[in-house]
Design a protein around this motif. Structure first.
Motif, PDB file in Angstrom:
ATOM      1  N   ASN A  19       0.846  -1.190   0.000  1.00 56.03           N
ATOM      2  CA  ASN A  19       0.000   0.000   0.000  1.00 56.03           C
ATOM      3  C   ASN A  19       0.883   1.241   0.000  1.00 56.03           C
ATOM      4  OD1 ASN A  19      -2.598   1.340   0.298  1.00 56.03           O
ATOM      5  ND2 ASN A  19      -1.912   1.873   2.352  1.00 56.03           N
ATOM      6  N   ASP A  20       0.661   2.141  -0.971  1.00 54.77           N
ATOM      7  CA  ASP A  20       1.456   3.365  -1.054  1.00 54.77           C
ATOM      8  C   ASP A  20       2.962   3.064  -1.052  1.00 54.77           C
ATOM      9  OD1 ASP A  20      -0.975   4.660  -0.990  1.00 54.77           O
ATOM     10  OD2 ASP A  20      -0.873   5.115   1.142  1.00 54.77           O
ATOM     11  N   PRO A 158     -13.855 -11.159   2.593  1.00 51.05           N
ATOM     12  CA  PRO A 158     -14.932 -10.705   1.707  1.00 51.05           C
ATOM     13  C   PRO A 158     -14.809 -11.343   0.323  1.00 51.05           C
ATOM     14  CG  PRO A 158     -13.266  -8.990   1.914  1.00 51.05           C
ATOM     15  CD  PRO A 158     -12.868 -10.097   2.851  1.00 51.05           C
ATOM     16  N   HIS A 160     -16.451  -9.686  -3.089  1.00 55.24           N
ATOM     17  CA  HIS A 160     -16.970  -9.104  -4.336  1.00 55.24           C
ATOM     18  C   HIS A 160     -15.923  -8.710  -5.372  1.00 55.24           C
ATOM     19  CE1 HIS A 160     -16.972  -4.491  -3.347  1.00 55.24           C
ATOM     20  NE2 HIS A 160     -15.974  -5.091  -2.742  1.00 55.24           N
ATOM     21  N   HIS A 161     -14.649  -8.676  -5.002  1.00 59.98           N
ATOM     22  CA  HIS A 161     -13.600  -8.420  -6.009  1.00 59.98           C
ATOM     23  C   HIS A 161     -13.131  -9.704  -6.698  1.00 59.98           C
ATOM     24  CE1 HIS A 161     -13.329  -4.236  -4.983  1.00 59.98           C
ATOM     25  NE2 HIS A 161     -12.996  -4.486  -3.723  1.00 59.98           N
ATOM     26  N   GLY A 169      -8.154  -7.568  -4.027  1.00 59.35           N
ATOM     27  CA  GLY A 169      -8.999  -6.694  -3.211  1.00 59.35           C
ATOM     28  C   GLY A 169      -9.466  -7.354  -1.929  1.00 59.35           C
ATOM     29  N   TYR A 170      -8.606  -8.217  -1.343  1.00 61.94           N
ATOM     30  CA  TYR A 170      -8.864  -8.971  -0.102  1.00 61.94           C
ATOM     31  C   TYR A 170      -9.848 -10.122  -0.294  1.00 61.94           C
ATOM     32  CZ  TYR A 170      -7.465  -4.255   1.611  1.00 61.94           C
ATOM     33  OH  TYR A 170      -6.860  -3.036   1.800  1.00 61.94           O
ATOM     34  N   CYS A 171     -10.200 -10.435  -1.561  1.00 63.91           N
ATOM     35  CA  CYS A 171     -11.261 -11.408  -1.841  1.00 63.91           C
ATOM     36  C   CYS A 171     -10.719 -12.621  -2.612  1.00 63.91           C
ATOM     37  CB  CYS A 171     -12.344 -10.750  -2.688  1.00 63.91           C
ATOM     38  SG  CYS A 171     -13.090  -9.288  -1.944  1.00 63.91           S
ATOM     39  N   ASP A 197     -20.837  -1.683  -1.145  1.00 67.16           N
ATOM     40  CA  ASP A 197     -19.446  -1.472  -0.727  1.00 67.16           C
ATOM     41  C   ASP A 197     -18.898  -0.234  -1.442  1.00 67.16           C
ATOM     42  OD1 ASP A 197     -16.941  -3.316   0.492  1.00 67.16           O
ATOM     43  OD2 ASP A 197     -16.338  -1.996  -1.159  1.00 67.16           O
ATOM     44  N   HIS A 199     -16.143   0.183  -2.839  1.00 73.63           N
ATOM     45  CA  HIS A 199     -15.411  -0.162  -4.057  1.00 73.63           C
ATOM     46  C   HIS A 199     -16.321  -0.899  -5.049  1.00 73.63           C
ATOM     47  CE1 HIS A 199     -12.418  -0.175  -0.701  1.00 73.63           C
ATOM     48  NE2 HIS A 199     -11.716   0.534  -1.566  1.00 73.63           N
ATOM     49  N   PHE A 227      -9.628   2.477  -6.584  1.00 69.32           N
ATOM     50  CA  PHE A 227      -9.582   1.021  -6.726  1.00 69.32           C
ATOM     51  C   PHE A 227     -10.985   0.481  -7.009  1.00 69.32           C
ATOM     52  CE2 PHE A 227      -9.810  -3.266  -5.053  1.00 69.32           C
ATOM     53  CZ  PHE A 227      -8.591  -3.836  -5.383  1.00 69.32           C
ATOM     54  N   ASP A 286     -17.464   0.446   4.140  1.00 69.94           N
ATOM     55  CA  ASP A 286     -16.320   1.336   3.908  1.00 69.94           C
ATOM     56  C   ASP A 286     -16.721   2.663   3.269  1.00 69.94           C
ATOM     57  OD1 ASP A 286     -16.874  -0.304   1.744  1.00 69.94           O
ATOM     58  OD2 ASP A 286     -14.835  -1.044   1.497  1.00 69.94           O
ATOM     59  N   ILE A 293      -9.256   3.767   4.376  1.00 69.12           N
ATOM     60  CA  ILE A 293      -8.775   3.652   2.988  1.00 69.12           C
ATOM     61  C   ILE A 293      -9.787   4.178   1.978  1.00 69.12           C
ATOM     62  CG2 ILE A 293      -7.214   1.725   3.511  1.00 69.12           C
ATOM     63  CD1 ILE A 293      -9.266  -0.148   2.128  1.00 69.12           C
ATOM     64  N   GLU A 322     -19.032  -7.548   3.148  1.00 70.91           N
ATOM     65  CA  GLU A 322     -17.900  -7.265   2.257  1.00 70.91           C
ATOM     66  C   GLU A 322     -16.856  -6.443   3.027  1.00 70.91           C
ATOM     67  OE1 GLU A 322     -17.681  -8.758  -0.590  1.00 70.91           O
ATOM     68  OE2 GLU A 322     -19.699  -9.148  -1.328  1.00 70.91           O
ATOM     69  N   GLY A 323     -16.604  -5.186   2.630  1.00 70.18           N
ATOM     70  CA  GLY A 323     -15.531  -4.400   3.237  1.00 70.18           C
ATOM     71  C   GLY A 323     -15.982  -3.532   4.397  1.00 70.18           C
ATOM     72  N   TYR A 325     -13.320  -0.869   7.093  1.00 70.82           N
ATOM     73  CA  TYR A 325     -12.014  -0.982   7.747  1.00 70.82           C
ATOM     74  C   TYR A 325     -11.832  -0.055   8.945  1.00 70.82           C
ATOM     75  CZ  TYR A 325     -11.926  -3.555   3.545  1.00 70.82           C
ATOM     76  OH  TYR A 325     -12.292  -4.453   2.583  1.00 70.82           O
TER      77      TYR A 325
HETATM   78  N1  Q9C Z   1      -4.569   2.680  -0.495  1.00 74.09           N
HETATM   79  C1  Q9C Z   1     -12.967  -4.527  -0.088  1.00 74.09           C
HETATM   80  O1  Q9C Z   1     -13.453  -3.531   0.406  1.00 74.09           O
HETATM   81  N2  Q9C Z   1      -6.557  -1.462  -1.952  1.00 74.09           N
HETATM   82  N3  Q9C Z   1     -11.770  -4.497  -0.665  1.00 74.09           N
HETATM   83  C2  Q9C Z   1      -6.691  -0.343  -1.112  1.00 74.09           C
HETATM   84  C3  Q9C Z   1      -5.668   1.762  -0.311  1.00 74.09           C
HETATM   85  C4  Q9C Z   1      -7.538  -2.464  -2.005  1.00 74.09           C
HETATM   86  C5  Q9C Z   1     -10.994  -3.290  -0.726  1.00 74.09           C
HETATM   87  C6  Q9C Z   1      -5.476   0.509  -1.137  1.00 74.09           C
HETATM   88  C7  Q9C Z   1      -8.882  -2.202  -1.426  1.00 74.09           C
HETATM   89  C8  Q9C Z   1      -9.726  -3.449  -1.467  1.00 74.09           C
HETATM   90  C9  Q9C Z   1     -13.674  -5.827  -0.017  1.00 74.09           C
END
Ligand code: Q9C
Ligand code: ZN
Length: 343
Positions: A19-20, A158, A160-161, A169-171, A197, A199, A227, A286, A293, A322-323, A325
């Motif tokens: 990330n970053d 989660p 959905h990605h 995307g954590y999925c 969500d 995203h 994203f 989110d 994020i 889903e998301g 954070y």
């Molecule tokens: N700088 C869901 O909400 N990258 N996935 C974020 C932030 C991925 C989110 C980076 C975000 C995925 C399920």
């Protein structure tokens, strides 16, 4: 409202994501599900039950068999190559113009082949946690099929990605899509998926892109800025039998409840006109102003209004986590959607 949840979610506990330009602690962590469960217990939303095992078949209705085989053994293959002290993250991807004909043999090659970001570590427990989450969504679908008006699958990780043959995307497994397909296979003629969500639900969109029997509607931050960047635009409406059965409602950074509520009305009207037998609700929180994020500005009380608006659609509804954070407030925000739906 019945809640389906497995303790096996905590087997997915990645150490870090890219990330970053840095490896940072994973935002998608076990405490997320724990705080949602605790809040659900505190407000007495309903009984919390374990998922029942549904096996491989309902996963294969949505995901590629080769992809599922990769996911099941990816950790063991990674350990053989790199040891068990580091999570598995991909480092190389295909660009347009590069061939993508053969699945690589090496685990590093296959991680890149089947993924689209470096934010989604595969760990020792990823497969078990992801299948427990899919089973939670499938158990929720069973409850709808049995006549329940609503159910909440408290899924983690989660979904959905995740697409037909990719994670990111954590999925890993697309819990909402797997449940929507199970509802179809169980007799529903048409199913709508509404994704709130922050995203874009790019995996769900891809899975149902050519399908006229599953409507996908997503409200999300404009992918021109956010994203997953490469899809989720308003002009993506589906193709073939699915032409017109995909609706992306993009919103700018800074969106608050005023702008969000208008898009939600548009979404509800489209779903109302589709004639679905059931609704699967991809529930990310989110969109909250405090999310670390994300860049929308919803307040905790707005999630009550969101739940009421979803109830107004008037369909049997399976909520799928889903998301979201902002862990400290995630329980309140998610429970607010569900109580707003029930009130
Ligand atoms: N700088 C869901 O909400 N990258 N996935 C974020 C932030 C991925 C989110 C980076 C975000 C995925 C399920
Ligand atoms: Zn999200």
């Amino acid at each position: 409202m019945i809640v389906i949840h497995s303790e096996e979610h905590r087997l997915q506990a990645g150490r870090s994501e890219l990330n970053d330009g840095q490896l940072v602690p994973c935002y998608e962590k076990p405490a997320r599900a724990d705080i949602v469960r605790a809040r659900i217990e505190a407000v007495g939303l309903g009984p919390i039950v374990e998922p029942t095992r549904h096996g491989f078949a309902p996963l294969e209705r949505v995901h590629d068999a080769g992809y599922l085989g990769f996911l099941r053994t990816a950790w063991d293959d990674w350990v053989t190559e790199h040891g068990a002290d580091i999570d598995a993250l991909p480092l190389n991807w295909v660009a347009p113009g590069m061939a993508r004909r053969r699945v690589p043999r090496s685990i590093d090659g296959r991680l890149g082949f089947y993924s689209f970001d470096a934010g989604t570590p595969i760990t020792a427990g990823t497969w078990r946690a992801a299948t427990a989450a899919a089973d939670s969504a499938l158990t929720g679908a069973d409850h709808l099929r049995a006549g329940d008006r609503s159910a909440f699958a408290l899924c983690r990780p989660p979904g959905h990605h995740a697409g037909h043959a990719f994670y990111g995307g954590y999925c890993f497994l697309n819990n909402a899509a797997i449940a929507a397909q199970a509802l179809r296979d169980g007799g529903a003629t048409r199913v709508a998926v509404l994704d709130v969500d922050y995203h874009h639900g790019n995996g769900t969109q891809e899975i149902f892109w050519e399908r006229g029997d599953v409507l996908f509607v997503s409200l999300h931050a404009d992918p021109i800025d956010e994203f997953p960047y490469f899809c989720g635009h308003a002009d993506e409406t589906g193709t073939g039998a699915g032409d017109g059965a995909n609706l992306n409602l993009t919103l700018p950074w800074g969106t608050d409840w005023g702008g969000y509520a208008r898009a939600l009305e548009t979404a509800a009207a489209r779903i109302g006109g589709f004639g679905a037998d059931a609704l699967v609700l991809s529930l990310g929180a989110d969109t909250y102003g405090g999310d670390p994020i994300s860049r929308f500005r919803l307040l905790s009380e707005d999630f009550l209004r969101m739940g009421a608006a979803i109830a107004g659609i008037g369909l049997p509804t399976l909520f799928v986590m889903e998301g979201g954070y902002a862990v400290d407030d995630l329980g309140v925000n998610v429970a607010n959607v569900l109580t707003g739906f029930l009130d």
